[in-house]
Design a protein around this motif. Sequence first.
Motif, mmCIF file in Angstrom:
data_model
loop_
_atom_site.group_PDB
_atom_site.id
_atom_site.type_symbol
_atom_site.label_atom_id
_atom_site.label_comp_id
_atom_site.label_asym_id
_atom_site.label_seq_id
_atom_site.Cartn_x
_atom_site.Cartn_y
_atom_site.Cartn_z
ATOM 1 N N LYS A 183 45.207 38.810 38.431
ATOM 2 C CA LYS A 183 44.729 39.784 37.447
ATOM 3 C C LYS A 183 44.118 41.024 38.098
ATOM 4 O O LYS A 183 44.202 42.126 37.562
ATOM 5 C CB LYS A 183 43.707 39.117 36.525
ATOM 6 C CG LYS A 183 44.300 38.001 35.674
ATOM 7 C CD LYS A 183 43.239 37.324 34.827
ATOM 8 C CE LYS A 183 43.843 36.204 33.992
ATOM 9 N NZ LYS A 183 42.816 35.508 33.181
ATOM 10 N N ALA A 241 46.500 43.786 38.697
ATOM 11 C CA ALA A 241 46.801 44.576 37.500
ATOM 12 C C ALA A 241 45.761 45.679 37.320
ATOM 13 O O ALA A 241 46.092 46.813 36.951
ATOM 14 C CB ALA A 241 46.841 43.678 36.275
ATOM 15 N N SER A 264 50.225 51.394 28.983
ATOM 16 C CA SER A 264 51.159 50.283 28.813
ATOM 17 C C SER A 264 50.718 49.075 29.634
ATOM 18 O O SER A 264 50.735 47.934 29.149
ATOM 19 C CB SER A 264 52.565 50.723 29.227
ATOM 20 O OG SER A 264 53.469 49.641 29.163
ATOM 21 N N GLN A 265 50.301 49.323 30.871
ATOM 22 C CA GLN A 265 49.845 48.240 31.739
ATOM 23 C C GLN A 265 48.536 47.637 31.236
ATOM 24 O O GLN A 265 48.314 46.426 31.331
ATOM 25 C CB GLN A 265 49.680 48.751 33.168
ATOM 26 C CG GLN A 265 50.974 49.115 33.864
ATOM 27 C CD GLN A 265 51.900 47.925 34.011
ATOM 28 O OE1 GLN A 265 51.470 46.806 34.273
ATOM 29 N NE2 GLN A 265 53.186 48.157 33.819
ATOM 30 N N LYS A 299 47.511 47.456 28.078
ATOM 31 C CA LYS A 299 47.807 46.609 26.918
ATOM 32 C C LYS A 299 48.362 45.260 27.361
ATOM 33 O O LYS A 299 47.986 44.211 26.824
ATOM 34 C CB LYS A 299 48.798 47.315 25.998
ATOM 35 C CG LYS A 299 48.203 48.499 25.242
ATOM 36 C CD LYS A 299 49.255 49.176 24.374
ATOM 37 C CE LYS A 299 48.662 50.351 23.598
ATOM 38 N NZ LYS A 299 49.688 51.052 22.783
ATOM 39 N N GLU A 300 49.246 45.305 28.338
ATOM 40 C CA GLU A 300 49.831 44.060 28.844
ATOM 41 C C GLU A 300 48.766 43.190 29.504
ATOM 42 O O GLU A 300 48.719 41.972 29.296
ATOM 43 C CB GLU A 300 50.933 44.390 29.853
ATOM 44 C CG GLU A 300 51.625 43.169 30.440
ATOM 45 C CD GLU A 300 52.697 43.544 31.448
ATOM 46 O OE1 GLU A 300 52.943 42.737 32.366
ATOM 47 O OE2 GLU A 300 53.289 44.641 31.328
ATOM 48 N N ALA A 301 47.893 43.836 30.283
ATOM 49 C CA ALA A 301 46.848 43.086 30.979
ATOM 50 C C ALA A 301 45.833 42.506 30.000
ATOM 51 O O ALA A 301 45.381 41.364 30.151
ATOM 52 C CB ALA A 301 46.152 43.988 31.996
ATOM 53 N N ALA A 314 46.363 41.643 26.979
ATOM 54 C CA ALA A 314 46.978 40.532 26.250
ATOM 55 C C ALA A 314 46.762 39.220 26.995
ATOM 56 O O ALA A 314 46.599 38.161 26.381
ATOM 57 C CB ALA A 314 48.467 40.796 26.063
ATOM 58 N N ASN A 315 46.730 39.297 28.317
ATOM 59 C CA ASN A 315 46.517 38.103 29.140
ATOM 60 C C ASN A 315 45.046 37.849 29.432
ATOM 61 O O ASN A 315 44.668 36.723 29.760
ATOM 62 C CB ASN A 315 47.273 38.247 30.467
ATOM 63 C CG ASN A 315 48.773 38.329 30.275
ATOM 64 O OD1 ASN A 315 49.334 37.624 29.444
ATOM 65 N ND2 ASN A 315 49.427 39.197 31.041
ATOM 66 N N SER A 361 40.764 51.046 29.028
ATOM 67 C CA SER A 361 41.456 51.266 27.762
ATOM 68 C C SER A 361 40.704 52.296 26.927
ATOM 69 O O SER A 361 41.298 53.221 26.357
ATOM 70 C CB SER A 361 41.570 49.949 26.992
ATOM 71 O OG SER A 361 42.152 50.156 25.720
#
Length: 403
Positions: free
Chosen positions: A236, A239, A257-258, A260-262, A264-265, A276
């Motif tokens: 993590k 990221a 974009s990255q 949001k993806e990070a 989510a996890n 963010s």
Amino acid sequence: MKKLILSIALVGAATLAFGQKKVVREAEKGFKSGDFQAALTAIDAAAANPETSGDPATFLLKAKIQTKIFGTDSTNTVETLEKGNAALETYMKAFEMAGGDKNAGVGKEIYEDDLMGVPDNLRPYSVITLKNVSYDKALERYQNDDFEMAYEFFNLSGEIDPSDTLAHYNAAFIANDLGRFEDAKRHLNTLLEVENYDGKVNVYYMLIPILSTEEKNPEAAYEVVKKAKADYPEEKILAEYEIQLLLQLDKMDEAMSQIKEALANDPNNTGLLLRSGYLKEQAGDTDGALVDYKKSVEVDPNYFEGNYYTGALLLEQATKMLNSLNDLSDAEWEKQSPIVGKKADENYKEAASYFTKASEIRPDNTDILIVLFQVHTRLKNTTEAEAINKKLVEKLGPNWMEN
């Protein structure tokens, strides 16, 4: 007569060859008995004589003697290091003369494995012995806080054996601490080339900050991060590095974009929430940014950056509210001023709570105290303003307002 002359010549040649071999035996005797200087003098003579200078075994023996001299020098100074470098140079010369084959003849002897802890007379005194002796010297220097020489001895071990991951990692670690970033990168890149090395994630974590922070090269750091993520997709922190570098490179869409993806996890990652919020704020979505900033503080009330950014954005929103009154007609101003002023004061009050927490986390930060003084002054919180003024006088002097 010719036959007699030829016989005499052959006898002379044999005598000379025997004499030179005797010199080599004297060197071997000195090597085994501990008379290393006499051994070195003898082997240097043999190495300079045409009868024995072409034999790689001559130079192997010289390298062994030099390694003994290197090992017995307990001062572990620059002069000691020079002895180790000289031994390595001789080993490599012998190896080249032997045809560069590690699996046969003298070449095999040069790279014979060295078992740690065995009696000295059973050690092969190969180039691997030289590596291990240098490693021991590095540890001794490190334990005595001589980090420059510790690095040099680790570096020598790594030069001998590119696959020695411990030597290279230690060398990189010390070089990084010493600010020798080119040396650190060289060792780290060597580690990345070692097949099946299970410590590469730590290599990436050392290499990326060197590139991004010390060398101010976010492009190179970003390329390394992408490679690291391919090797360790579950890490993590990588990221977060990627997002930070995308921000530095002004690639806002990719960064979001990255993020949001990070998220989510890892939805409760305070660093990701802060980034963010920052991206949303930069895009003009201050309400969305405020949600993210506040959530970072909900996750960790002692998160300084979350408290600071939340308070700062609340103040910025309040300022914009008050400035908007300037665009109104007198009649509209009379009507809207109390409403907008009340809403702005609510933001000021809320901001004060976040800045107060930030000040508790970092009590020596006078910039935050100054902001708090201004907020409480606006809100006419006289007691709070006077208490903060007292702190600022203690830290900055009685004329702090004039600075």
